[in-house]
Design a protein around this motif. Structure first.
Motif, PDB file in Angstrom:
ATOM      1  N   GLN A  54       0.839  -1.206   0.000  1.00 18.96           N
ATOM      2  CA  GLN A  54       0.000   0.000   0.000  1.00 18.96           C
ATOM      3  C   GLN A  54       0.870   1.251   0.000  1.00 18.96           C
ATOM      4  OE1 GLN A  54      -3.529   0.012  -0.271  1.00 18.96           O
ATOM      5  NE2 GLN A  54      -2.896   2.059  -0.909  1.00 18.96           N
ATOM      6  N   TRP A  55       1.964   1.224   0.740  1.00 14.79           N
ATOM      7  CA  TRP A  55       2.902   2.355   0.757  1.00 14.79           C
ATOM      8  C   TRP A  55       3.466   2.597  -0.637  1.00 14.79           C
ATOM      9  CZ3 TRP A  55       8.142   3.060  -0.156  1.00 14.79           C
ATOM     10  CH2 TRP A  55       8.708   4.254   0.310  1.00 14.79           C
ATOM     11  N   THR A  90      -4.550  -8.969   2.395  1.00 11.74           N
ATOM     12  CA  THR A  90      -4.880  -7.619   1.939  1.00 11.74           C
ATOM     13  C   THR A  90      -5.159  -7.676   0.448  1.00 11.74           C
ATOM     14  OG1 THR A  90      -3.363  -6.689   3.570  1.00 11.74           O
ATOM     15  CG2 THR A  90      -4.015  -5.261   1.766  1.00 11.74           C
ATOM     16  N   ARG A  91      -6.089  -6.855  -0.003  1.00 14.16           N
ATOM     17  CA  ARG A  91      -6.403  -6.753  -1.429  1.00 14.16           C
ATOM     18  C   ARG A  91      -6.065  -5.335  -1.860  1.00 14.16           C
ATOM     19  NH1 ARG A  91     -11.498  -5.811  -4.568  1.00 14.16           N
ATOM     20  NH2 ARG A  91     -11.212  -7.007  -6.472  1.00 14.16           N
ATOM     21  N   ILE A  92      -5.207  -5.227  -2.871  1.00 19.19           N
ATOM     22  CA  ILE A  92      -4.762  -3.918  -3.339  1.00 19.19           C
ATOM     23  C   ILE A  92      -4.970  -3.847  -4.849  1.00 19.19           C
ATOM     24  CG2 ILE A  92      -2.790  -2.361  -3.598  1.00 19.19           C
ATOM     25  CD1 ILE A  92      -1.720  -3.488  -0.988  1.00 19.19           C
ATOM     26  N   VAL A  97      -3.940  -4.693 -12.388  1.00 23.73           N
ATOM     27  CA  VAL A  97      -4.222  -5.935 -11.665  1.00 23.73           C
ATOM     28  C   VAL A  97      -4.673  -5.635 -10.247  1.00 23.73           C
ATOM     29  CG1 VAL A  97      -2.587  -7.325 -12.995  1.00 23.73           C
ATOM     30  CG2 VAL A  97      -1.837  -6.230 -10.897  1.00 23.73           C
ATOM     31  N   VAL A  98      -5.396  -6.572  -9.716  1.00 18.85           N
ATOM     32  CA  VAL A  98      -5.757  -6.544  -8.298  1.00 18.85           C
ATOM     33  C   VAL A  98      -5.010  -7.709  -7.673  1.00 18.85           C
ATOM     34  CG1 VAL A  98      -7.612  -6.781  -6.616  1.00 18.85           C
ATOM     35  CG2 VAL A  98      -8.034  -5.586  -8.776  1.00 18.85           C
ATOM     36  N   ILE A  99      -4.252  -7.427  -6.620  1.00 15.39           N
ATOM     37  CA  ILE A  99      -3.489  -8.494  -5.980  1.00 15.39           C
ATOM     38  C   ILE A  99      -4.002  -8.736  -4.570  1.00 15.39           C
ATOM     39  CG2 ILE A  99      -1.412  -8.170  -7.344  1.00 15.39           C
ATOM     40  CD1 ILE A  99      -0.227  -6.607  -5.031  1.00 15.39           C
ATOM     41  N   ARG A 100      -3.898  -9.973  -4.165  1.00 17.32           N
ATOM     42  CA  ARG A 100      -4.202 -10.361  -2.783  1.00 17.32           C
ATOM     43  C   ARG A 100      -2.915 -10.897  -2.202  1.00 17.32           C
ATOM     44  NH1 ARG A 100      -9.302 -14.083  -3.696  1.00 17.32           N
ATOM     45  NH2 ARG A 100      -7.977 -15.333  -2.368  1.00 17.32           N
ATOM     46  N   SER A 103       0.599  -8.612   3.058  1.00 18.21           N
ATOM     47  CA  SER A 103       1.574  -7.532   2.915  1.00 18.21           C
ATOM     48  C   SER A 103       2.490  -7.485   4.124  1.00 18.21           C
ATOM     49  CB  SER A 103       0.846  -6.191   2.756  1.00 18.21           C
ATOM     50  OG  SER A 103       1.763  -5.197   2.343  1.00 18.21           O
ATOM     51  N   HIS A 104       3.695  -7.040   3.904  1.00 17.08           N
ATOM     52  CA  HIS A 104       4.694  -6.996   4.973  1.00 17.08           C
ATOM     53  C   HIS A 104       4.675  -5.662   5.708  1.00 17.08           C
ATOM     54  CE1 HIS A 104       6.232 -10.496   2.890  1.00 17.08           C
ATOM     55  NE2 HIS A 104       7.028 -10.712   3.904  1.00 17.08           N
TER      56      HIS A 104
END
Length: 109
Positions: A54-55, A90-92, A97-100, A103-104
Motif C-alpha cells: 500500500q505504501w 490484503t487486497r490492493i 491488476v488486483v493483488i491479494r 503484505s509486509h
C-alpha cells in the motif's frame, strides 16, 4: 539418440516452426528506470510502514504494476529492516491488476 521404445515404433521427431520474432506490442513490457536508492532512503525515513504494498502504491503508483511488484520483493529483503508478513490477507488494486497478499510490515532493526 533414440530410446529403444522410439526405435521400435519408428519414431521420427518433428520440427516445429515458431513465429519469427513477431511479438505483439501489447505483450512487450518496457522496463522503467527507477532510482532504487532514492526509494530505499524514502522508505527508511517512513519507517515503520504497516503495509509495504500500500505504501508503494500510495507513493509510487505512477510506476507500472510490474515495477511495484519488483520493488516490493526487493525492499522486503533489505538487510537493515525487519519485514513481517501480516496474518490477514490484503487486497490492493494497482493499475491493471488486483493483488491479494499478506503484505509486509516494515520496521527498523
Amino acid at each position: 539418440m533414440l530410446t529403444l521404445m522410439e526405435q521400435a515404433r519408428h519414431y521420427q521427431p518433428k520440427a516445429v516452426d515458431f513465429p519469427g520474432g513477431q511479438v505483439d506490442e501489447e505483450m512487450q513490457v518496457q522496463l522503467e528506470c527507477v532510482d532504487e536508492e532514492v526509494i530505499r532512503k524514502r522508505l527508511l525515513q517512513s519507517l515503520p510502514i504497516p503495509g509495504l504494498m500500500q505504501w508503494l502504491a500510495d507513493h509510487y503508483g505512477h510506476y507500472q504494476d510490474i515495477t511495484l511488484l519488483r520493488l516490493y520483493h526487493k525492499l522486503i529483503r533489505m538487510p537493515n529492516i525487519t519485514a513481517t508478513p501480516d496474518q490477514d490477507e490484503t487486497r490492493i488494486t494497482l493499475k491493471q491488476v488486483v493483488i491479494r497478499l499478506h503484505s509486509h510490515t516494515l520496521e527498523s532493526l
